[in-house]
Design an enzyme around this catalytic site. Structure first.
Site, PDB file in Angstrom:
ATOM      1  N   ASP A 240      42.561 -19.654 -32.423  1.00 34.79           N
ATOM      2  CA  ASP A 240      42.779 -18.617 -31.819  1.00 34.79           C
ATOM      3  C   ASP A 240      44.324 -17.996 -32.045  1.00 34.79           C
ATOM      4  O   ASP A 240      45.224 -18.914 -31.642  1.00 34.79           O
ATOM      5  CB  ASP A 240      42.442 -18.432 -30.155  1.00 34.79           C
ATOM      6  CG  ASP A 240      40.900 -18.308 -30.156  1.00 34.79           C
ATOM      7  OD1 ASP A 240      40.024 -18.434 -31.049  1.00 34.79           O
ATOM      8  OD2 ASP A 240      40.738 -18.503 -28.975  1.00 34.79           O
TER       9      ASP A 240
ATOM     10  N   HIS B  72      44.876 -23.374 -30.590  1.00 38.44           N
ATOM     11  CA  HIS B  72      45.696 -22.303 -30.620  1.00 38.44           C
ATOM     12  C   HIS B  72      46.805 -22.561 -31.755  1.00 38.44           C
ATOM     13  O   HIS B  72      47.578 -23.377 -31.709  1.00 38.44           O
ATOM     14  CB  HIS B  72      46.483 -21.942 -29.013  1.00 38.44           C
ATOM     15  CG  HIS B  72      45.316 -21.664 -28.226  1.00 38.44           C
ATOM     16  ND1 HIS B  72      44.404 -22.243 -27.458  1.00 38.44           N
ATOM     17  CD2 HIS B  72      44.989 -20.193 -27.917  1.00 38.44           C
ATOM     18  CE1 HIS B  72      43.697 -21.452 -26.902  1.00 38.44           C
ATOM     19  NE2 HIS B  72      43.881 -20.400 -26.983  1.00 38.44           N
TER      20      HIS B  72
END
Length: 271
Positions: A89, A239
């Site tokens: 992400d 992430h």
């Protein structure tokens, strides 16, 4: 006490005992409480969550793979093959993505990067590199809102379409219609709207707390979470903003390979 009142009280007691009995069974079995599952046609929201029962085994999600598949949504592949689906992400760029891409290239590991509008605006060269190196770029919405609060299909679609348009204008090709709900917050109506817009929705079956910039996990803490819990068919969420992830990814991929795992594109999961 008249007969009708006795019947009413008896019915209420029976329903109450049934409810708490069911909740107790759910807890004893380590399953999510029924309150976390969304009833058919529900516009209620839920946070995506996992319950790990055993190291090396897929966790229980708060929706089943079969339920999600009805909406072209996924969180894990039900398989005994040691396959891993890597996803990242991308909310913004802080210098860690190049190292992540280097590690993926070294291991010939395909990944999916779910980006937001800000990332496309500020880091087009990195997005181009993702595409050039064979990765998938998915839609994490333009503004990263709580999409479960958007009940209007037109407004819901605009969050996705605006990023699609910017991506195609910048990259020169259409964006893959893969969607990840911001913060993992979703509703059944959201899943249905995404499906009607031609999207496949992806949650995850393995992640760890890697997003706090001033509280980054140590390498040892990251490995302690990510090595024992890896499992066949895992959809891993990391992430790109994590300094730790940039530093450990090469070693992490090596450790998973040593356990017999291989890396696969999300297209295989979404077949």
């Amino acid at each position: 006490m008249n007969k009708n009142l006795k019947n009413i009280i008896g019915t209420v007691l029976l329903l109450t005992l049934s409810y708490f009995g069911g909740q107790g069974i759910a807890r004893l079995q380590g399953l999510p409480d029924s309150g976390t599952l969304l009833p058919a046609g529900s516009s209620a929201s839920a946070n995506w969550g996992l319950s790990f029962q055993e190291d090396g085994k897929a966790p229980v999600g708060n929706a089943t793979p079969s339920y999600l598949k009805d909406f072209d949504a996924y969180y894990v592949e039900e398989t005994e093959e040691k396959k891993i689906y890597l996803t990242f992400d991308c909310g913004f760029e802080n210098g860690n993505t190049p190292a992540i891409l280097d590690a993926l290239k070294k291991h010939n590991a395909p990944a999916a990067f779910f980006i937001v509008g800000n990332y496309m605006e500020t880091s087009p060269e990195l997005v181009k590199r993702m595409v050039d190196e064979g990765h998938t770029v998915g839609n994490h919405t333009y503004h990263h809102p709580d999409m479960s609060k958007i009940g209007d299909k037109e407004a819901f679609g605009k969050e996705l379409a605006d990023l699609e348009a910017l991506y195609e204008e910048t990259i020169g090709q259409p964006m893959t219609k893969y969607y990840r709900p911001p913060q993992g917050i979703y509703s059944e109506s959201n899943l249905k709207m995404a499906q009607e817009l031609g999207y496949k929705t992806f949650f995850w079956s393995l992640a760890y707390v890697d997003w706090y910039q001033d509280q980054q996990p140590t390498h040892e803490e990251a490995f302690a979470k990510l090595i024992p819990r890896i499992h066949p068919g895992a959809v891993v969420l990391l992430h790109n903003t994590s300094k730790t992830n940039g530093e450990i990814l090469d070693e992490l991929l090596t450790k998973w390979e040593e356990l017999g795992y291989s890396f696969h594109p999300l297209t295989e999961l979404a077949q």
